[in-house]
Design a protein around this motif. Structure first.
Motif, PDB file in Angstrom:
ATOM      1  N   VAL A  50     -12.763   1.144   4.771  1.00  0.00           N
ATOM      2  CA  VAL A  50     -12.131  -0.039   4.171  1.00  0.00           C
ATOM      3  C   VAL A  50     -11.040  -0.564   5.112  1.00  0.00           C
ATOM      4  CG1 VAL A  50     -10.766  -0.863   2.224  1.00  0.00           C
ATOM      5  CG2 VAL A  50     -12.617   0.774   1.843  1.00  0.00           C
ATOM      6  N   ALA A  51     -11.196  -1.822   5.520  1.00  0.00           N
ATOM      7  CA  ALA A  51     -10.229  -2.416   6.442  1.00  0.00           C
ATOM      8  C   ALA A  51      -8.859  -2.458   5.773  1.00  0.00           C
ATOM      9  CB  ALA A  51     -10.681  -3.828   6.793  1.00  0.00           C
ATOM     10  N   GLY A  52      -7.823  -2.181   6.548  1.00  0.00           N
ATOM     11  CA  GLY A  52      -6.456  -2.279   6.018  1.00  0.00           C
ATOM     12  C   GLY A  52      -5.895  -0.964   5.514  1.00  0.00           C
ATOM     13  N   LEU A  53      -6.757   0.017   5.257  1.00  0.00           N
ATOM     14  CA  LEU A  53      -6.236   1.298   4.754  1.00  0.00           C
ATOM     15  C   LEU A  53      -5.760   2.201   5.893  1.00  0.00           C
ATOM     16  CD1 LEU A  53      -8.562   2.531   1.839  1.00  0.00           C
ATOM     17  CD2 LEU A  53      -6.362   1.375   1.717  1.00  0.00           C
ATOM     18  N   SER A  54      -6.032   1.805   7.118  1.00  0.00           N
ATOM     19  CA  SER A  54      -5.709   2.684   8.253  1.00  0.00           C
ATOM     20  C   SER A  54      -4.605   2.124   9.141  1.00  0.00           C
ATOM     21  CB  SER A  54      -6.953   2.910   9.102  1.00  0.00           C
ATOM     22  OG  SER A  54      -8.023   3.268   8.290  1.00  0.00           O
ATOM     23  N   GLU A  55      -3.796   1.227   8.570  1.00  0.00           N
ATOM     24  CA  GLU A  55      -2.754   0.591   9.382  1.00  0.00           C
ATOM     25  C   GLU A  55      -1.374   1.163   9.065  1.00  0.00           C
ATOM     26  OE1 GLU A  55      -3.802  -1.678  11.489  1.00  0.00           O
ATOM     27  OE2 GLU A  55      -5.837  -1.668  10.644  1.00  0.00           O
ATOM     28  N   ILE A  56      -0.491   1.137  10.064  1.00  0.00           N
ATOM     29  CA  ILE A  56       0.929   1.438   9.859  1.00  0.00           C
ATOM     30  C   ILE A  56       1.676   0.165  10.259  1.00  0.00           C
ATOM     31  CG2 ILE A  56       2.899   2.861  10.554  1.00  0.00           C
ATOM     32  CD1 ILE A  56       0.933   5.106  11.252  1.00  0.00           C
ATOM     33  N   GLU A  57       2.371  -0.442   9.272  1.00  0.00           N
ATOM     34  CA  GLU A  57       2.991  -1.740   9.541  1.00  0.00           C
ATOM     35  C   GLU A  57       4.443  -1.747   9.110  1.00  0.00           C
ATOM     36  OE1 GLU A  57      -0.217  -4.946   8.142  1.00  0.00           O
ATOM     37  OE2 GLU A  57       0.011  -3.232   6.813  1.00  0.00           O
ATOM     38  N   SER A  58       5.271  -2.522   9.825  1.00  0.00           N
ATOM     39  CA  SER A  58       6.644  -2.788   9.384  1.00  0.00           C
ATOM     40  C   SER A  58       6.628  -4.048   8.550  1.00  0.00           C
ATOM     41  CB  SER A  58       7.551  -3.037  10.587  1.00  0.00           C
ATOM     42  OG  SER A  58       7.984  -1.842  11.116  1.00  0.00           O
ATOM     43  N   VAL A  59       7.137  -3.959   7.325  1.00  0.00           N
ATOM     44  CA  VAL A  59       7.164  -5.140   6.442  1.00  0.00           C
ATOM     45  C   VAL A  59       8.569  -5.220   5.838  1.00  0.00           C
ATOM     46  CG1 VAL A  59       6.126  -6.268   4.426  1.00  0.00           C
ATOM     47  CG2 VAL A  59       4.741  -4.720   5.820  1.00  0.00           C
ATOM     48  N   ASP A  60       9.318  -6.278   6.199  1.00  0.00           N
ATOM     49  CA  ASP A  60      10.678  -6.494   5.677  1.00  0.00           C
ATOM     50  C   ASP A  60      11.543  -5.238   5.828  1.00  0.00           C
ATOM     51  OD1 ASP A  60       9.839  -8.999   4.901  1.00  0.00           O
ATOM     52  OD2 ASP A  60       9.264  -8.332   2.886  1.00  0.00           O
ATOM     53  N   GLY A  61      11.508  -4.607   6.956  1.00  0.00           N
ATOM     54  CA  GLY A  61      12.350  -3.424   7.197  1.00  0.00           C
ATOM     55  C   GLY A  61      11.726  -2.136   6.705  1.00  0.00           C
ATOM     56  N   GLN A  62      10.795  -2.248   5.747  1.00  0.00           N
ATOM     57  CA  GLN A  62      10.124  -1.035   5.274  1.00  0.00           C
ATOM     58  C   GLN A  62       8.926  -0.738   6.164  1.00  0.00           C
ATOM     59  OE1 GLN A  62       9.009  -2.225   1.277  1.00  0.00           O
ATOM     60  NE2 GLN A  62      10.883  -1.324   0.470  1.00  0.00           N
ATOM     61  N   VAL A  63       8.431   0.496   6.072  1.00  0.00           N
ATOM     62  CA  VAL A  63       7.198   0.815   6.793  1.00  0.00           C
ATOM     63  C   VAL A  63       6.114   1.133   5.772  1.00  0.00           C
ATOM     64  CG1 VAL A  63       6.102   2.504   8.302  1.00  0.00           C
ATOM     65  CG2 VAL A  63       8.276   1.507   8.939  1.00  0.00           C
ATOM     66  N   ARG A  64       4.973   0.481   5.949  1.00  0.00           N
ATOM     67  CA  ARG A  64       3.859   0.627   5.004  1.00  0.00           C
ATOM     68  C   ARG A  64       2.737   1.381   5.707  1.00  0.00           C
ATOM     69  NH1 ARG A  64       1.527  -4.838   2.410  1.00  0.00           N
ATOM     70  NH2 ARG A  64       0.211  -4.749   4.246  1.00  0.00           N
ATOM     71  N   ILE A  65       2.466   2.576   5.173  1.00  0.00           N
ATOM     72  CA  ILE A  65       1.418   3.411   5.783  1.00  0.00           C
ATOM     73  C   ILE A  65       0.178   3.316   4.901  1.00  0.00           C
ATOM     74  CG2 ILE A  65       0.790   5.744   6.510  1.00  0.00           C
ATOM     75  CD1 ILE A  65       3.781   6.414   6.625  1.00  0.00           C
ATOM     76  N   GLY A  66      -0.940   2.908   5.462  1.00  0.00           N
ATOM     77  CA  GLY A  66      -2.192   2.862   4.707  1.00  0.00           C
ATOM     78  C   GLY A  66      -2.601   4.271   4.305  1.00  0.00           C
ATOM     79  N   ALA A  67      -3.145   4.403   3.096  1.00  0.00           N
ATOM     80  CA  ALA A  67      -3.500   5.735   2.596  1.00  0.00           C
ATOM     81  C   ALA A  67      -4.534   6.417   3.478  1.00  0.00           C
ATOM     82  CB  ALA A  67      -4.033   5.618   1.167  1.00  0.00           C
ATOM     83  N   GLY A  68      -5.307   5.633   4.242  1.00  0.00           N
ATOM     84  CA  GLY A  68      -6.351   6.198   5.089  1.00  0.00           C
ATOM     85  C   GLY A  68      -5.884   6.583   6.486  1.00  0.00           C
ATOM     86  N   VAL A  69      -4.583   6.496   6.742  1.00  0.00           N
ATOM     87  CA  VAL A  69      -4.068   6.891   8.055  1.00  0.00           C
ATOM     88  C   VAL A  69      -4.215   8.407   8.210  1.00  0.00           C
ATOM     89  CG1 VAL A  69      -1.960   7.101   9.445  1.00  0.00           C
ATOM     90  CG2 VAL A  69      -2.507   4.931   8.308  1.00  0.00           C
ATOM     91  N   THR A  70      -4.755   8.827   9.332  1.00  0.00           N
ATOM     92  CA  THR A  70      -5.005  10.269   9.528  1.00  0.00           C
ATOM     93  C   THR A  70      -3.726  10.975  10.015  1.00  0.00           C
ATOM     94  OG1 THR A  70      -5.630   9.973  11.831  1.00  0.00           O
ATOM     95  CG2 THR A  70      -7.417   9.833  10.190  1.00  0.00           C
ATOM     96  N   HIS A  71      -3.740  12.283   9.882  1.00  0.00           N
ATOM     97  CA  HIS A  71      -2.593  13.073  10.342  1.00  0.00           C
ATOM     98  C   HIS A  71      -2.430  12.975  11.864  1.00  0.00           C
ATOM     99  CE1 HIS A  71      -2.224  14.463   6.305  1.00  0.00           C
ATOM    100  NE2 HIS A  71      -3.425  14.996   6.306  1.00  0.00           N
ATOM    101  N   SER A  72      -3.551  12.876  12.601  1.00  0.00           N
ATOM    102  CA  SER A  72      -3.463  12.727  14.068  1.00  0.00           C
ATOM    103  C   SER A  72      -2.697  11.471  14.435  1.00  0.00           C
ATOM    104  CB  SER A  72      -4.850  12.623  14.691  1.00  0.00           C
ATOM    105  OG  SER A  72      -5.544  13.794  14.512  1.00  0.00           O
ATOM    106  N   ARG A  73      -2.987  10.396  13.707  1.00  0.00           N
ATOM    107  CA  ARG A  73      -2.298   9.129  13.986  1.00  0.00           C
ATOM    108  C   ARG A  73      -0.814   9.239  13.626  1.00  0.00           C
ATOM    109  NH1 ARG A  73      -2.951   3.481  12.633  1.00  0.00           N
ATOM    110  NH2 ARG A  73      -1.113   2.547  13.618  1.00  0.00           N
ATOM    111  N   LEU A  74      -0.527   9.853  12.449  1.00  0.00           N
ATOM    112  CA  LEU A  74       0.867   9.954  11.992  1.00  0.00           C
ATOM    113  C   LEU A  74       1.726  10.733  12.990  1.00  0.00           C
ATOM    114  CD1 LEU A  74       0.839  10.973   8.207  1.00  0.00           C
ATOM    115  CD2 LEU A  74       1.706   8.846   9.186  1.00  0.00           C
ATOM    116  N   MET A  75       1.182  11.830  13.521  1.00  0.00           N
ATOM    117  CA  MET A  75       1.994  12.707  14.374  1.00  0.00           C
ATOM    118  C   MET A  75       2.276  12.099  15.735  1.00  0.00           C
ATOM    119  SD  MET A  75      -0.775  15.661  15.375  1.00  0.00           S
ATOM    120  CE  MET A  75      -0.110  16.224  16.948  1.00  0.00           C
ATOM    121  N   SER A  76       1.537  11.010  16.074  1.00  0.00           N
ATOM    122  CA  SER A  76       1.736  10.423  17.396  1.00  0.00           C
ATOM    123  C   SER A  76       2.150   8.951  17.342  1.00  0.00           C
ATOM    124  CB  SER A  76       0.443  10.562  18.214  1.00  0.00           C
ATOM    125  OG  SER A  76      -0.616   9.966  17.507  1.00  0.00           O
TER     126      SER A  76
END
Ligand SMILES: Cc1cc2nc3c(=O)[nH]c(=O)nc-3n(C[C@H](O)[C@H](O)[C@H](O)COP(=O)(O)OP(=O)(O)OC[C@H]3O[C@@H](n4cnc5c(N)ncnc54)[C@H](O)[C@@H]3O)c2cc1C
Length: 299
Positions: A50-76
């Motif tokens: 599903v497009a959009g579930l794998s993104e990490i974005e800054s929105v209005d100072g907050q950070v929005r992590i898609g639920a589908g972001v993997t641990h490999s992506r998060l750690m790096s």
């Protein structure tokens, strides 16, 4: 058994409304079924395309992590490593490289295990989850999400779409450490996360501490911020360590007795606080803290 491979959020939500269960990386759901913990549900909807579930974005100072972001992506991910370092510490400890390549933050949080590694740092960082169902969206604080081992307050037709992190202040730092007996494919015997904000003189202004594997859910240390305020990092580590052992209500199982866990959570909480204050003071302790500071299993 039926499996829908969804490519849009609408498709997922429709399938959930019809009784399907979401599957992301499958590292809890499928592995658990193979181990005989629980059979696979009759109806599954795969959410990994599903497009959009794998993104990490800054929105209005907050950070929005898609639920589908993997641990490999998060750690790096540079944003996570620089600003939400405790979360990167946790992601880097999960399973093996192959588990981290497919296992997701949404699956970790929604599986509701008291031993999940991302839960404690997310709690100290003030994360909320955004749950979507057909025609409805709501945000839930993590302390209201986990209701018991393997249980959450989310309805079966709700999908966790984002994990949202508030902006972190200047002079702040975070860390997550876990007690482990080996250096891979391990589950936390106990774990602790800390987030602190420092004053110009290096004393603590405020902070939060949360604990893994010492209660039916991940829990926040009550009264931690008030207890730390105005103390030096060394004084605060002693106070927080004692409070953590005092508030822990662990069980005994094959990984450790309740007494051992109550003792070691004090040690881990003090170490998490030490690492978080050092990072807040500008010391670059690499992710994960466990490996950088030699915590847990021997080299
Ligand atoms: C070998 C191995 C080692 C592991 N090591 C660790 C470890 O060190 N630390 C740790 O914390 N975990 C560990 N795990 C557990 C697992 O890898 C993690 O919990 C992982 O993050 C789960 O993510 P997933 O995408 O694979 O979840 P899945 O298995 O796909 O789903 C897990 C549960 O969450 C639900 N779900 C998934 N996504 C969503 C969503 N977006 N919204 C609502 N519900 C959802 C599913 O229906 C299911 O109930 C390990 C697992 C294995 C197999």
């Amino acid at each position: 058994m039926s499996l829908t491979i969804a490519t849009s959020l609408d498709e997922v939500l429709t399938a959930l409304a019809a009784g399907a269960r979401p599957i992301a990386g499958g590292t809890d759901l499928v592995v658990g079924a193979r181990q005989g913990k629980a059979p696979l549900p009759d109806s599954l909807v795969a959410i990994d395309r599903v497009a959009g579930l794998s993104e990490i974005e800054s929105v209005d100072g907050q950070v929005r992590i898609g639920a589908g972001v993997t641990h490999s992506r998060l750690m790096s991910d540079p944003l996570i490593v620089q600003r939400y370092t405790g979360l990167a510490d946790a992601a880097a400890l999960i399973g093996s490289p192959s588990t981290r390549n497919v296992g997701t933050i949404g699956g970790n949080v929604m599986n509701g295990s008291p031993a999940m590694d991302t839960g404690a740092p997310l709690l100290t960082l003030g994360a909320v989850v955004e749950l979507h169902s057909v025609g409805n969206t709501r945000r839930v604080a993590l302390s209201d999400l986990w209701t018991g081992p393997g249980r959450t307050s989310a309805n079966p037709d709700e999908l966790c779409v984002y994990i949202i992190l508030p902006e972190v202040p200047a002079k702040s730092g975070s860390a997550y450490v876990r007690l482990e007996y080996r250096r891979a494919m391990e589950i936390a015997v106990v774990g602790a996360a800390a987030f602190v904000v420092l004053a110009e003189d290096g004393s603590i202004v405020s902070g939060r501490v949360a604990m893994t594997s010492v209660a039916p859910t991940i829990v926040e240390l009550a009264g931690a911020s008030e207890a730390m305020a105005g103390l030096s990092p060394v004084e605060a580590a002693t106070v927080i360590g004692a409070m953590a052992s005092d508030q822990a209500v662990p069980i005994s199982d094959l990984r450790g007795s309740d007494r051992y866990r109550r003792h070691t959570i004090g040690v881990m909480a003090a170490r998490a606080l030490d690492a978080a204050t050092r990072r807040a003071g500008g010391e670059p302790i690499r992710v994960p803290v466990n490996r950088s500071l030699g915590i847990g299993a021997a080299r």
